[in-house]
Design an enzyme around this catalytic site. Sequence first.
Site, PDB file in Angstrom:
ATOM      1  N   LYS A 100      93.943  59.381  83.392  1.00  0.00           N
ATOM      2  CA  LYS A 100      95.039  60.317  83.698  1.00  0.00           C
ATOM      3  C   LYS A 100      96.204  60.170  82.735  1.00  0.00           C
ATOM      4  O   LYS A 100      96.799  61.166  82.306  1.00  0.00           O
ATOM      5  CB  LYS A 100      95.536  60.108  85.135  1.00  0.00           C
ATOM      6  CG  LYS A 100      94.591  60.666  86.174  1.00  0.00           C
ATOM      7  CD  LYS A 100      95.275  60.706  87.521  1.00  0.00           C
ATOM      8  CE  LYS A 100      94.313  61.260  88.569  1.00  0.00           C
ATOM      9  NZ  LYS A 100      94.851  61.164  89.911  1.00  0.00           N
ATOM     10  N   LYS A 119      83.669  64.499  87.498  1.00  0.00           N
ATOM     11  CA  LYS A 119      83.778  64.570  88.957  1.00  0.00           C
ATOM     12  C   LYS A 119      84.389  65.909  89.383  1.00  0.00           C
ATOM     13  O   LYS A 119      85.245  66.446  88.677  1.00  0.00           O
ATOM     14  CB  LYS A 119      84.684  63.419  89.414  1.00  0.00           C
ATOM     15  CG  LYS A 119      84.826  63.260  90.892  1.00  0.00           C
ATOM     16  CD  LYS A 119      85.889  62.215  91.232  1.00  0.00           C
ATOM     17  CE  LYS A 119      87.293  62.793  91.200  1.00  0.00           C
ATOM     18  NZ  LYS A 119      88.311  61.967  91.841  1.00  0.00           N
ATOM     19  N   LYS A 148      90.137  67.861  92.674  1.00  0.00           N
ATOM     20  CA  LYS A 148      90.928  68.967  93.209  1.00  0.00           C
ATOM     21  C   LYS A 148      91.683  69.762  92.155  1.00  0.00           C
ATOM     22  O   LYS A 148      91.856  70.958  92.268  1.00  0.00           O
ATOM     23  CB  LYS A 148      92.014  68.404  94.120  1.00  0.00           C
ATOM     24  CG  LYS A 148      91.561  67.863  95.395  1.00  0.00           C
ATOM     25  CD  LYS A 148      92.820  67.562  96.205  1.00  0.00           C
ATOM     26  CE  LYS A 148      92.577  66.422  97.141  1.00  0.00           C
ATOM     27  NZ  LYS A 148      92.937  65.145  96.508  1.00  0.00           N
TER      28      LYS A 148
HETATM   29  P1  AMP Z   1      91.252  62.413  96.534  1.00  0.00           P
HETATM   30  O1  AMP Z   1      90.890  63.851  96.403  1.00  0.00           O
HETATM   31  O2  AMP Z   1      91.271  61.739  95.207  1.00  0.00           O
HETATM   32  O3  AMP Z   1      92.432  62.175  97.373  1.00  0.00           O
HETATM   33  O4  AMP Z   1      90.035  61.747  97.306  1.00  0.00           O
HETATM   34  C1  AMP Z   1      89.902  61.655  98.719  1.00  0.00           C
HETATM   35  C2  AMP Z   1      88.533  61.069  99.025  1.00  0.00           C
HETATM   36  O5  AMP Z   1      87.501  61.955  98.576  1.00  0.00           O
HETATM   37  C3  AMP Z   1      88.272  59.740  98.306  1.00  0.00           C
HETATM   38  O6  AMP Z   1      87.517  58.910  99.164  1.00  0.00           O
HETATM   39  C4  AMP Z   1      87.445  60.147  97.117  1.00  0.00           C
HETATM   40  O7  AMP Z   1      86.616  59.104  96.646  1.00  0.00           O
HETATM   41  C5  AMP Z   1      86.620  61.289  97.685  1.00  0.00           C
HETATM   42  N1  AMP Z   1      86.230  62.218  96.619  1.00  0.00           N
HETATM   43  C6  AMP Z   1      87.063  62.969  95.864  1.00  0.00           C
HETATM   44  N2  AMP Z   1      86.373  63.725  94.987  1.00  0.00           N
HETATM   45  C7  AMP Z   1      85.064  63.434  95.194  1.00  0.00           C
HETATM   46  C8  AMP Z   1      83.844  63.866  94.591  1.00  0.00           C
HETATM   47  N3  AMP Z   1      83.840  64.781  93.616  1.00  0.00           N
HETATM   48  N4  AMP Z   1      82.690  63.354  95.060  1.00  0.00           N
HETATM   49  C9  AMP Z   1      82.675  62.430  96.053  1.00  0.00           C
HETATM   50  N5  AMP Z   1      83.790  61.981  96.659  1.00  0.00           N
HETATM   51  C10 AMP Z   1      84.972  62.464  96.235  1.00  0.00           C
END
Ligand code: AMP
Length: 345
Positions: free
Chosen positions: A112, A197, A200
Amino acid sequence: MKRVFSGVKPTGHLTLGNYLGALRQWAEVDQHRADSLFCVVDLHALTVEHDPARVRRLSRQAATLLLAAGLDPQLCTVFVQSHVDEHARLSYLLECVATDGEMRRMIQYKEKSGRERERGGSVRLSLLTYPVLMAADILAYGADEVPVGDDQAQHVELTRDLAVRFNQRYGHTFVVPKATHPAVAARVMNLQEPTSKMGKSDAFGPGIVYLLDEPDVVRKKVMRAVTDSGLEVVYDRGERPGLANLLEILAACTGGEPEALAGAYGSYGALKKDTADAVVEVLRPVQARHRELCADPVHVEAVLRDGAAKARAMARPVVDSAYRAIGLLPPAPEPVADRVLNAVR
Ligand code: AMP
Ligand code: TRP
C-alpha cells in the site's frame, strides 16, 4: 468456551471476497460455537485518504451487512471499534512493544505504501502502525481465534509475537491467538486480474462483485471474468489463476471441491454460467435481509449500542491489567465521600 474476534474495515462496499473469506464463516460457524465479537473497524479506515461522510456511511452499511449476513446479536457481539476506547488505549502500549522494523516488514504496508508513493502521495503514519491497532483489537478481548481471509495471516502472526513478548516482559496478560481460514475461497481473486486479491477499493472495479450488486450486474461481471488461454477446464492455481478462481468461487457457493468441479465442465461458458447463478443465489438472502434492516435503522443502532456496551465491559479489565503490568501508576480510587455524593446526585 473459546473467544473469537474479527473485523471488517469500512473503506469500501463489502465484496464477495469479504463474504466467502470471512463473514459467512462468522455467521454459519463461529457465532454458534464460540463467544464471538465482530467489529466494524472504523479507526482502520482512517489510515488511507478518506472522506468523513463516506466513512460514516460505509460503517453503517458494513454493520447492516454483518447482520444481513446472519450475525445474530443474541449469539454474538456486533459493534463499532471507535465506540470502545480500549482499542486505542491498548494500541499505544503495544506500540511500546513492537519495533519499527517489524512494521516495515508487513507485506500489506509495503504494497500500500509503495502504491501511494508511486502516485506521488504521502503515507499516513497510521498505515505503518495499523497492525498494532489490529493486535490491540484482538488482544483486548483475550480472543483465542481470529477467523480471517488469508491476506490477514501475517498480521495475526504479528499479534501473536506481540502477545508473547508482552507476556514475557511484563507477566502473563494476554491470550496468544491464532488465525483460522475457510477451507476454500480464503483468497477470492479479482475477476479481471486473477493474480490480485478482490479488494474493496481496487483499481479493477469490473472484477469486483459487491454484496449489494443486483443479480444482472453479478452475472455480467462473472460472465466477463478473465480466463486463461487453453480449452480444458482444469484446476491449477499457479498456471490457470482465472479458472481456478471461478472454480473456487463455485465450490465455496455450492459446497463442492474445486478439483472435482473442474472435471464436470467441458467449457468455460458453462462454468461461468453456473458460477454466476451460484453467486446470485448465495447473495439473494443477504440482500433481502439487508433491505429489511435498512427499513429499520433504529434496530441496527440499538444492536451497535448494546454491542459496544458488552465489548467495553469485556475489554476494560484486560486493558487495565496491561496498564498495570507495563508500569503505569493506577489512578487512585475515588474517595468514598465523593462516591456517595455522586450516587445521590
Ligand atoms: P477487509 O476488507 O480488508 O476489511 O477484510 C475483512 C475480512 O475479509 C478479512 O478477514 C479479510 O481477510 C477478508 N477478505 C477480504 N478480501 C478477501 C478476499 N478477496 N478473499 C478472501 N477473504 C477476503
Ligand atoms: N486488518 C483487517 C483487514 O484488513 C481488518 C481488521 C482490523 C481485523 N482489526 C482486526 C481483522 C482484528 C481481524 C481481527 O481485513
